[in-house]
Design a protein around this motif. Structure first.
Motif, mmCIF file in Angstrom:
data_model
loop_
_atom_site.group_PDB
_atom_site.id
_atom_site.type_symbol
_atom_site.label_atom_id
_atom_site.label_comp_id
_atom_site.label_asym_id
_atom_site.label_seq_id
_atom_site.Cartn_x
_atom_site.Cartn_y
_atom_site.Cartn_z
ATOM 1 N N LYS A 1 3.814 41.047 17.058
ATOM 2 C CA LYS A 1 2.887 40.160 17.738
ATOM 3 C C LYS A 1 2.106 39.347 16.715
ATOM 4 O O LYS A 1 1.671 39.870 15.700
ATOM 5 N N ALA A 2 1.922 38.079 17.022
ATOM 6 C CA ALA A 2 1.180 37.199 16.114
ATOM 7 C C ALA A 2 -0.309 37.326 16.379
ATOM 8 O O ALA A 2 -1.005 36.353 16.701
ATOM 9 N N SER A 3 -0.848 38.523 16.232
ATOM 10 C CA SER A 3 -2.274 38.766 16.435
ATOM 11 C C SER A 3 -2.695 39.981 15.630
ATOM 12 O O SER A 3 -1.900 40.887 15.372
ATOM 13 N N ILE A 4 -3.947 39.992 15.231
ATOM 14 C CA ILE A 4 -4.533 41.128 14.528
ATOM 15 C C ILE A 4 -5.867 41.449 15.189
ATOM 16 O O ILE A 4 -6.516 40.577 15.795
ATOM 17 N N GLU A 5 -6.303 42.701 15.060
ATOM 18 C CA GLU A 5 -7.537 43.160 15.691
ATOM 19 C C GLU A 5 -8.265 44.117 14.763
ATOM 20 O O GLU A 5 -7.692 44.616 13.786
ATOM 21 N N HIS A 6 -9.534 44.359 15.074
ATOM 22 C CA HIS A 6 -10.276 45.434 14.421
ATOM 23 C C HIS A 6 -11.265 46.008 15.425
ATOM 24 O O HIS A 6 -11.613 45.364 16.422
ATOM 25 N N GLY A 7 -11.721 47.221 15.172
ATOM 26 C CA GLY A 7 -12.549 47.927 16.139
ATOM 27 C C GLY A 7 -14.033 47.782 15.943
ATOM 28 O O GLY A 7 -14.818 48.408 16.675
ATOM 29 N N LEU A 8 -14.484 46.996 14.997
ATOM 30 C CA LEU A 8 -15.913 46.816 14.755
ATOM 31 C C LEU A 8 -16.433 45.628 15.542
ATOM 32 O O LEU A 8 -15.816 44.557 15.544
#
Length: 537
Positions: free
Chosen positions: A435-442
């Motif tokens: 997937k062309a997406s990134i995430e973080h939990g902060l």
């Protein structure tokens, strides 16, 4: 003057000249000291032996036959004058002298001008003293930059209660983020500081100013970037320790002489753990740069003992505007380490402070990724990530995934599990990589809004002769009561941070009034960012 001895010149005309010339060729004559064909311009006076001879006789048309040896008729009238400057012919020959001066490239010195006017600036940078009065102080430098504190506590309901008391189980503290400008980087990028009086660029002058600034603001936590190692060990650290601070430092990898430092007041915090982060990874071509980060887990010194710990992260990301892929990868590595360090036993996270020079402008994709916790990057040119490049023509598109699986960090900016759970989540990880997406939990908010409330003008954090933009930030885990933050928060309300106040930034026009940065009072090309928080525990 002559390439060959006259005795070997065969024409009758030149033999005639040789007869006149030979009496001059005497080893005892100071004019010909050294090599016999090297003319010394300071010895052009003629001895009494040849007082009957005149150069004017040589210039008479009938002295020699036409076509004889040519001699310049205007260069030897006086011995105390230098030869005239020879200009290269061009299509602008017919332009007047005044016009030529206007059209000349500013990088080239005009013939006849004093060439010592430019080198002293460069020489002074490395310690050669200037002559008194050579560079008089600019009148603009006499004006000190005015910055004011913005009180955000009362509008957001976090001031004193009706009875005058403060909310229970709170801990107030201040934070600074400041790129102090490494002296080594100043020297290697001297063209950015030509507007400065050379005296104020000397390290001894800058060090005194920087320490005064740090002491004046007296922040409880300070995140510093571009801290040169030798200056840190010999001057900065001893001075800050004498002021009551504990210091931690991480130098950049490779040959870079500077790094990041996090210091805190010993009477306000105690150190639980320290975690340096190196972005260089052997064998991964994408991560071949020497930038670093530094993470500290701090425990507030609270008499009640109820205050929770705080995770403080400091970094200086890659500058290169066209390598957004590297910047995002470095940021992902830092976020993964923050998530690990800030994780609590109950599965939650302690409040996070993320400070530094991110080399990205407000509302850029990288900035939005930090604040919104997610970035869709399909079809995004790598030069658009930081917002520093206006044109994306000819640039590569971000690859999917941005960083290789061998880095050991998922697209959610978490360390990959190294247990049996990894096999259970392997399929989900493979799907996320595609997937062309990134995430973080902060869930992070920015201390500054990046536009002044009074006039809507952009706030500036760094300014020199080439640019004036914002690249420095303080991000924090916002308490749900904090109206300046986001509605969602990754930490419970009782564990969040409330923004009480901030030291306002300024516009480019205001910086222009004090001769930009650095100047007489501000010894870095960045401004310090300072905020006051309340920790709810």
């Amino acid at each position: 003057m002559f390439v060959r001895p006259l005795s070997v010149v065969g024409s009758a005309q030149t033999q005639l000249i040789a007869g006149v010339w030979r009496p001059w060729y005497q080893p005892t004559c100071s004019w010909w000291s050294g090599h016999p064909y090297q003319q010394q311009p300071h010895c052009l006076s003629i001895s009494k032996k040849h007082s009957s001879f005149s150069w004017r006789e040589w210039r008479r048309p009938n002295t020699f036959l036409q076509g004889g040896l040519p001699l310049s008729t205007g260069q030897m009238d006086q011995s105390d004058k230098d030869p005239p400057f020879k200009r290269r012919k061009s299509t602008e020959e017919k332009v007047t002298g005044e016009q030529v001066k206007v059209q000349r490239s500013p990088k080239r010195s005009v013939p006849g001008e004093n060439r010592e006017q430019s080198p002293p600036w460069l020489k002074n940078v490395v310690g050669v003293p200037l002559k008194p009065g050579k560079f008089p102080p600019s009148s603009a430098n006499k004006t000190e930059l005015k910055r004011r504190w913005e009180d955000l506590s009362l509008p957001y309901g976090c001031g004193p209660q009706a009875d005058g008391s403060i909310h229970k189980q709170t801990f107030d503290f201040s934070v600074m983020s400041y790129n102090i400008l490494s002296q080594e980087l100043l020297l290697s990028n001297a063209y950015l500081y030509k507007h400065c009086n050379p005296r104020i660029l000397e390290w001894r002058y800058r060090f005194t100013n920087i320490i005064k600034e740090l002491e004046r603001h007296n922040a409880d936590i300070m995140c510093l970037q571009e801290v040169q190692e030798d200056h840190y060990q010999k001057q900065i650290k001893p001075m800050l320790e004498s002021l009551g601070y504990h210091c931690e430092y991480k130098r950049r990898t490779g040959r870079k002489p500077d790094g990041c430092a996090v210091v805190f007041r010993r009477d306000r915090f105690s150190l639980l753990s320290c975690h340096p982060v190196e972005y260089f990874r052997q064998g991964i071509p994408l991560l071949d740069r020497d930038n670093v980060g530094l993470i500290l887990l701090l425990q507030p010194v609270d008499p009640s003992g109820s205050a929770c710990s705080i995770c403080v992260a400091n970094t200086h990301l890659l500058y290169n505007p066209r390598r957004g892929d590297i910047k995002l990868s470095q940021l992902a590595m830092l976020l993964a380490e923050i998530s690990r360090v800030a994780r609590l036993a109950d599965g939650g996270s302690c409040p996070v402070l993320l400070c530094g020079d991110f080399n990205s402008v407000p509302q850029s994709p990288l900035y939005r990724f930090i604040k919104e916790s997610k970035l869709e990057y399909v079809g995004m040119p790598i030069g658009k990530v930081s917002g520093q490049e206006e044109s994306s023509r000819g640039q590569r598109i971000l690859e999917v995934p941005i960083w290789p699986p061998s880095l050991g960090i998922s697209q959610r900016c978490q360390y990959e599990l190294r247990s049996k759970e990894k096999n259970l989540q392997q399929e989900a990880s493979i799907n996320s990589l595609n997937k062309a997406s990134i995430e973080h939990g902060l869930k992070l908010s920015s201390v500054y809004s990046h536009n002044l409330k009074e006039n809507g003008q952009p706030e500036i954090t760094t300014c020199h002769s080439r640019t004036a933009i914002t690249v420095d930030y303080i991000f924090y885990s916002a308490n749900q009561k904090d109206a300046s933050g986001q509605t969602e928060c990754s930490v419970p309300a009782e564990r969040g941070l409330q923004l009480l106040a901030r030291l306002a930034l300024v516009t480019e026009a205001e910086l222009g009034e004090v001769n930009s940065l650095p100047n007489q009072h501000n010894s870095s090309d960045h401004l310090p960012l300072i905020a006051r928080f309340r920790l709810h525990s």
